[in-house]
Write a protein that holds these residues in place. Structure first.
Motif, PDB file in Angstrom:
ATOM      1  N   ASN A  15       0.821  -1.216   0.000  1.00 34.22           N
ATOM      2  CA  ASN A  15       0.000   0.000   0.000  1.00 34.22           C
ATOM      3  C   ASN A  15       0.852   1.263   0.000  1.00 34.22           C
ATOM      4  N   GLU A  29       0.358   4.089  -2.777  1.00 33.26           N
ATOM      5  CA  GLU A  29      -0.106   5.427  -2.407  1.00 33.26           C
ATOM      6  C   GLU A  29       1.031   6.442  -2.327  1.00 33.26           C
ATOM      7  N   ARG A  30       2.249   5.949  -2.422  1.00 33.54           N
ATOM      8  CA  ARG A  30       3.449   6.788  -2.336  1.00 33.54           C
ATOM      9  C   ARG A  30       3.493   7.595  -1.038  1.00 33.54           C
ATOM     10  N   THR A  31       3.138   6.958   0.049  1.00 29.67           N
ATOM     11  CA  THR A  31       3.225   7.588   1.368  1.00 29.67           C
ATOM     12  C   THR A  31       3.221   6.505   2.443  1.00 29.67           C
ATOM     13  N   ASN A  68       0.250   3.626   6.737  1.00 24.22           N
ATOM     14  CA  ASN A  68       0.807   2.352   6.282  1.00 24.22           C
ATOM     15  C   ASN A  68       1.949   1.851   7.149  1.00 24.22           C
TER      16      ASN A  68
END
Length: 303
Positions: free
Chosen positions: A15, A19-21, A25
Motif C-alpha cells: 500500500n 499510495e506513495r506515502t 501504512n
C-alpha cells in the motif's frame, strides 16, 4: 548498564508504494507497554522512557533504542537473508537437470516442455543497492515467481537511512548505524542513546527506503523509493532507588544477628578453700587436684 528498548516499525509495503506515502501504512510497537508506552500498533506510538538521577541531580542511567524495520506480507524476518540466493540457485540446478534429461532422451525435445522449463526459471530482478545482483523474485511463501503468473511477490525489507528531527536537534538522543553479525538485520541496524536527564515529550523522524518492482525496457529492477515517518519519545525521570527497598541507594535490608539467649552451664563445686579458675569462654569445667594415695596401717583385730 544502559537499558535496551526495541522498537519495531512494520511497513505495509504494497500500500505504501501504491499510495506513495507511509501515512496510514506503518505500525509501531515497542516492549515498554507495561511502562507507559501509548498507541501501540499504530503510526502514533509514544515510547515511554524512564530515567533516573543521583542525589546530586546527575543522570544515573541512560536508555538505548534499537529500531527494527519489517515488511508486512513479505517473507518473515526470521528467514536468513541468504534464502533468496539459495532458492535461486536451486531452481537453476533443477532446470539444468531437466534439460539434461531432455538432451539424453530419444528423439527431439518437446517444445512445449522446453517453454515450461523457461517459464519455471522465473524472472531475475536487478537489485541495485541491495547488496546482490540478479536474484530471482520470490512470492510470500518463498517460492519462485514464474513468468506470467499472478503470484504476489515478496518485497525486500525496509531500510532505515536516517534518523533526525526534534529529539536529535535538541540532543535528546544520539542515533547512529552499527554493524552486527545478525543476518536478520542484514549486518546493519540503527540505534540511539537517550539523555534521560531532560524530561518531556520529543518527536523524531525517520527516513525509510522501500523498493518497487518495475520493468525498464527488458530489464526488471527493484527501484528504490524514499519515504519519511514520525514517532515520539516521552521521557520521565525519578531519583535512583534501591530495587529491594524502593528507597534511596544504600545497604540491603538485612536485620542484624542477635546473640543466643540460652543459660550458660553450671560449674562444678571447688574444694574448700580454693577457687575454680575461670576462662573467657565461660566457667571452668576442670576439678581441683587430689592428694596422692598413701599407704595406711592395718587395723587391729577386734575381739
Amino acid at each position: 548498564m544502559p537499558q535496551q528498548l526495541g522498537i519495531i516499525v512494520l511497513v505495509d509495503t504494497t500500500n505504501a508504494l501504491a499510495e506513495r506515502t507511509l501515512s496510514g501504512n506503518t505500525y509501531w510497537f515497542d516492549n515498554a507497554k507495561l511502562y507507559g508506552s501509548e498507541n501501540q500498533g499504530t503510526e502514533n506510538l509514544v515510547t515511554a522512557i524512564h530515567g533516573s538521577y543521583w542525589q546530586d541531580g546527575s543522570q544515573a542511567t541512560e536508555q538505548v533504542l534499537n529500531w527494527l524495520p519489517y515488511s508486512l506480507g513479505s517473507i518473515p524476518p526470521s528467514v536468513p537473508r541468504g534464502y533468496a540466493a539459495d532458492r535461486s540457485q536451486r531452481s537453476d540446478e533443477e532446470a539444468l537437470a531437466n534439460l539434461q534429461s531432455f538432451a539424453n532422451g530419444p528423439g527431439a525435445p518437446d517444445v512445449a516442455e522446453l517453454e515450461h522449463i523457461r517459464k519455471a526459471l522465473g524472472m531475475r530482478a536487478n537489485t541495485h543497492g541491495l547488496g546482490s545482483r540478479g536474484q530471482k523474485v520470490l512470492d510470500v511463501t518463498g517460492n519462485i515467481v514464474t513468468e506470467g503468473s499472478s503470484q504476489a511477490h515478496s518485497y525486500p525489507p525496509p531500510i532505515i537511512t536516517d534518523v533526525f528531527g526534534q529529539a536529535v536537534e535538541e540532543k535528546i538522543m544520539y542515533p547512529a548505524e552499527y554493524g552486527s553479525p545478525d543476518l536478520v538485520t542484514d549486518g546493519w541496524y540503527w540505534a540511539a542513546s537517550v539523555d534521560t536527564s531532560r524530561p518531556g515529550t520529543y518527536t523524531y523522524e525517520m527516513r525509510i527506503q522501500l523498493h518497487d518492482l518495475v520493468q525498464r525496457g527488458r530489464e526488471v529492477i527493484w527501484e528504490p523509493v524514499n519515504f519519511t515517518c514520525r514517532s515520539s519519545l516521552k521521557i520521565t525521570s525519578e531519583p535512583k532507588r534501591n530495587a529491594f527497598t524502593k528507597a534511596g541507594m544504600g545497604y540491603l535490608p538485612i536485620a542484624p544477628m542477635q546473640a543466643p539467649t540460652t543459660m550458660p552451664p553450671t560449674s562444678p563445686t571447688a574444694p574448700h578453700g580454693s577457687t575454680a579458675p575461670t576462662s573467657p569462654m565461660g566457667p571452668a569445667t576442670r576439678t581441683a587436684p587430689t592428694a596422692p594415695n598413701t599407704p595406711t596401717a592395718p587395723m587391729a583385730p577386734q575381739h
